[in-house]
Design a protein around this motif. Structure first.
Motif, PDB file in Angstrom:
ATOM      1  N   UNK A 159       0.640  -1.107   0.030  1.00 19.85           N
ATOM      2  CA  UNK A 159       0.004   0.232   0.275  1.00 19.85           C
ATOM      3  C   UNK A 159       0.557   1.025   0.185  1.00 19.85           C
ATOM      4  N   UNK A 160       0.620   2.379  -1.060  1.00 23.04           N
ATOM      5  CA  UNK A 160       1.392   3.011  -1.230  1.00 23.04           C
ATOM      6  C   UNK A 160       0.619   4.187  -0.702  1.00 23.04           C
ATOM      7  N   UNK A 161       1.438   5.428  -0.077  1.00 23.78           N
ATOM      8  CA  UNK A 161       0.335   6.872   0.497  1.00 23.78           C
ATOM      9  C   UNK A 161       1.170   7.923  -0.283  1.00 23.78           C
ATOM     10  N   UNK A 162       0.225   8.630  -0.471  1.00 21.88           N
ATOM     11  CA  UNK A 162       0.915  10.230  -0.977  1.00 21.88           C
ATOM     12  C   UNK A 162       0.418  11.000  -0.764  1.00 21.88           C
ATOM     13  N   UNK A 163       1.123  12.003  -0.426  1.00 21.33           N
ATOM     14  CA  UNK A 163       0.941  13.544  -0.336  1.00 21.33           C
ATOM     15  C   UNK A 163      -0.139  14.057  -0.705  1.00 21.33           C
ATOM     16  N   UNK A 164      -1.172  14.420  -0.081  1.00 19.64           N
ATOM     17  CA  UNK A 164      -2.864  14.957  -1.363  1.00 19.64           C
ATOM     18  C   UNK A 164      -2.100  15.677  -2.187  1.00 19.64           C
ATOM     19  N   UNK A 165      -1.517  16.969  -1.554  1.00 21.52           N
ATOM     20  CA  UNK A 165      -0.694  18.045  -2.312  1.00 21.52           C
ATOM     21  C   UNK A 165       0.125  17.628  -3.959  1.00 21.52           C
ATOM     22  N   UNK A 166       0.847  16.900  -3.256  1.00 21.47           N
ATOM     23  CA  UNK A 166       1.597  16.602  -4.503  1.00 21.47           C
ATOM     24  C   UNK A 166       0.303  15.274  -5.485  1.00 21.47           C
ATOM     25  N   UNK A 194      14.054  11.892  -7.491  1.00 19.15           N
ATOM     26  CA  UNK A 194      14.132  11.575  -5.664  1.00 19.15           C
ATOM     27  C   UNK A 194      15.566  11.414  -5.773  1.00 19.15           C
ATOM     28  N   UNK A 195      15.748  11.165  -4.457  1.00 23.75           N
ATOM     29  CA  UNK A 195      17.279  11.349  -4.111  1.00 23.75           C
ATOM     30  C   UNK A 195      18.077   9.968  -3.247  1.00 23.75           C
ATOM     31  N   UNK A 196      16.862   8.917  -2.813  1.00 19.83           N
ATOM     32  CA  UNK A 196      17.124   8.154  -2.253  1.00 19.83           C
ATOM     33  C   UNK A 196      15.934   7.336  -1.700  1.00 19.83           C
ATOM     34  N   UNK A 197      16.313   6.022  -1.380  1.00 19.02           N
ATOM     35  CA  UNK A 197      14.883   4.905  -1.193  1.00 19.02           C
ATOM     36  C   UNK A 197      15.584   4.804   0.256  1.00 19.02           C
ATOM     37  N   UNK A 198      14.213   4.638   1.238  1.00 20.97           N
ATOM     38  CA  UNK A 198      15.062   4.360   2.642  1.00 20.97           C
ATOM     39  C   UNK A 198      13.942   2.880   2.699  1.00 20.97           C
ATOM     40  N   UNK A 199      15.228   1.902   3.046  1.00 21.27           N
ATOM     41  CA  UNK A 199      14.026   1.198   3.346  1.00 21.27           C
ATOM     42  C   UNK A 199      14.179   0.111   4.842  1.00 21.27           C
ATOM     43  N   UNK A 200      13.348  -0.356   5.367  1.00 18.30           N
ATOM     44  CA  UNK A 200      13.252  -0.842   6.606  1.00 18.30           C
ATOM     45  C   UNK A 200      12.596  -1.723   7.082  1.00 18.30           C
ATOM     46  N   UNK A 223       7.901 -10.900   5.614  1.00 17.62           N
ATOM     47  CA  UNK A 223       8.668  -9.897   6.013  1.00 17.62           C
ATOM     48  C   UNK A 223       8.095  -8.400   5.274  1.00 17.62           C
ATOM     49  N   UNK A 224       7.504  -7.191   5.884  1.00 17.50           N
ATOM     50  CA  UNK A 224       7.381  -6.595   6.658  1.00 17.50           C
ATOM     51  C   UNK A 224       8.217  -4.710   5.881  1.00 17.50           C
ATOM     52  N   UNK A 225       8.438  -4.394   4.853  1.00 11.39           N
ATOM     53  CA  UNK A 225       8.936  -3.162   4.274  1.00 11.39           C
ATOM     54  C   UNK A 225       8.036  -2.270   4.522  1.00 11.39           C
ATOM     55  N   UNK A 226       9.198  -1.243   4.693  1.00 12.90           N
ATOM     56  CA  UNK A 226       8.167  -0.084   4.880  1.00 12.90           C
ATOM     57  C   UNK A 226       9.334   1.048   3.876  1.00 12.90           C
ATOM     58  N   UNK A 227       8.920   1.676   3.006  1.00 12.43           N
ATOM     59  CA  UNK A 227      10.065   1.912   2.999  1.00 12.43           C
ATOM     60  C   UNK A 227      10.082   3.761   1.924  1.00 12.43           C
ATOM     61  N   UNK A 239       5.124   6.090   0.747  1.00 10.80           N
ATOM     62  CA  UNK A 239       5.919   5.743   1.618  1.00 10.80           C
ATOM     63  C   UNK A 239       4.567   4.061   1.554  1.00 10.80           C
ATOM     64  N   UNK A 240       5.711   3.533   1.267  1.00  4.79           N
ATOM     65  CA  UNK A 240       5.196   1.801   1.067  1.00  4.79           C
ATOM     66  C   UNK A 240       5.181   1.391   2.030  1.00  4.79           C
ATOM     67  N   UNK A 241       4.592   0.268   1.956  1.00  4.03           N
ATOM     68  CA  UNK A 241       4.309  -0.002   2.897  1.00  4.03           C
ATOM     69  C   UNK A 241       3.392  -1.683   3.000  1.00  4.03           C
ATOM     70  N   UNK A 242       4.469  -2.610   2.203  1.00  6.19           N
ATOM     71  CA  UNK A 242       4.471  -3.694   1.971  1.00  6.19           C
ATOM     72  C   UNK A 242       4.798  -4.607   2.456  1.00  6.19           C
ATOM     73  N   UNK A 243       4.060  -5.931   2.313  1.00  3.46           N
ATOM     74  CA  UNK A 243       4.114  -7.678   2.919  1.00  3.46           C
ATOM     75  C   UNK A 243       4.580  -8.763   2.290  1.00  3.46           C
ATOM     76  N   UNK A 244       5.878  -8.928   2.673  1.00  3.26           N
ATOM     77  CA  UNK A 244       6.232 -10.093   1.845  1.00  3.26           C
ATOM     78  C   UNK A 244       5.955 -11.811   1.892  1.00  3.26           C
ATOM     79  N   UNK A 245       5.773 -12.848   1.472  1.00  2.00           N
ATOM     80  CA  UNK A 245       6.517 -13.617   1.128  1.00  2.00           C
ATOM     81  C   UNK A 245       8.075 -14.140   1.466  1.00  2.00           C
TER      82      UNK A 245
END
Length: 259
Positions: A159-166, A194-200, A223-227, A239-245
């Motif tokens: 699920x991607x979340x993007x600011x409304x003003x953008x 884009x300058x970078x993508x940060x993943x947790x 694996x729960x990944x937030x980018x 912000x991308x909230x991802x769940x992977x097998x």
């Protein structure tokens, strides 16, 4: 748990049985679509109690290699090969080539990829996504929720979340197909370089609902990944909230040995 001669701890019998069944699956003795022998068959084969076999099957299901079907028993999954998520998957050259990261990556591995769009529209920002985007919790954002398939098998939700003003001035982001290169290409076309993508990342067991959505056994590892997608101006525009097998992904990163 018993203790073997020489002071070494012995491996419980149910663990030994589980390992043998898993080895048979990985070696192809039990093939995708095959039924795992029933509890009574395994009791007779190994000369143990039904309780021991049930404990062994808990371990086998935790491997993610089988699924249990009500009234039918356990069946070996038809899981596609593991694919790589590398640190170059968001290169601008991939977007210029007309493919979003997932499709480009799948194509390189020879897999058939499909993306099913589950929802696109306004949503109140969840607390964590709002914090990362720098907006108030509950503020209106654009949400894009997808389910990703590889060779017909669901492997990832995002699920991607993007600011409304953008997004309000980028109509393509409200479309099921945002065009070649995906949403990142559309954002850059509208000045958000884009300058970078940060993943947790965090590994954990799947919830019942998550396991159902990804066709996993209950409690299988995910694996729960937030980018965070950060621009050259320092703003997080997605912000991308991802769940992977977990059995479908190998993570490969290049880390500079800088001073």
């Amino acid at each position: 748990m018993g203790t073997a001669a020489g002071g070494e701890r012995s491996v419980p019998r149910y663990v030994q049985i589980a390992e043998e069944i898993v080895d048979q699956i990985r070696a192809g003795v039990l093939k995708p679509g095959d039924m795992v022998p029933s509890e009574s068959e395994l009791v007779e084969r190994y000369g143990v109690s039904g309780g021991t076999i049930r404990k062994a099957m808990v371990e086998v299901r935790a491997s993610g290699l089988v699924e249990t079907r009500h009234g039918k028993g356990s069946i070996v999954k038809d899981r596609p090969p593991v694919r790589h998520r590398s640190s170059d998957r968001f290169r601008r050259s991939h977007r210029r080539g007309g493919k979003a990261a997932y499709l480009a990556e799948s194509a390189r591995s020879g897999a058939t990829a499909k993306v099913s769009v589950l929802y696109i529209g306004p949503m109140e920002a969840p607390q964590d996504a709002a914090r990362r985007l720098g907006v108030e919790a509950g503020a209106q954002v654009l949400a894009r929720r997808r389910l990703y398939f590889r060779n017909g098998t669901p492997v990832e939700t995002a699920t991607s979340y993007l600011p409304w003003d953008v997004v309000k001035e980028i109509p393509e982001l409200f479309a099921e197909n945002p065009g070649g290169g995906g949403i990142y290409a559309r954002l850059e076309e509208h000045g958000h370089e884009f300058a970078e993508f940060v993943e947790t990342l965090q590994a954990r067991p799947a919830s019942k609902a998550e396991a159902s959505e990804l066709a996993l056994s209950p409690g299988a590892p995910v694996v729960h990944l937030i980018r965070e997608a950060r621009t050259t101006e320092g703003r997080v525009v997605e912000v991308c909230d991802t769940l992977m097998a977990a059995d479908q992904f190998v993570f490969e990163y290049r880390i500079p040995a800088a001073d």
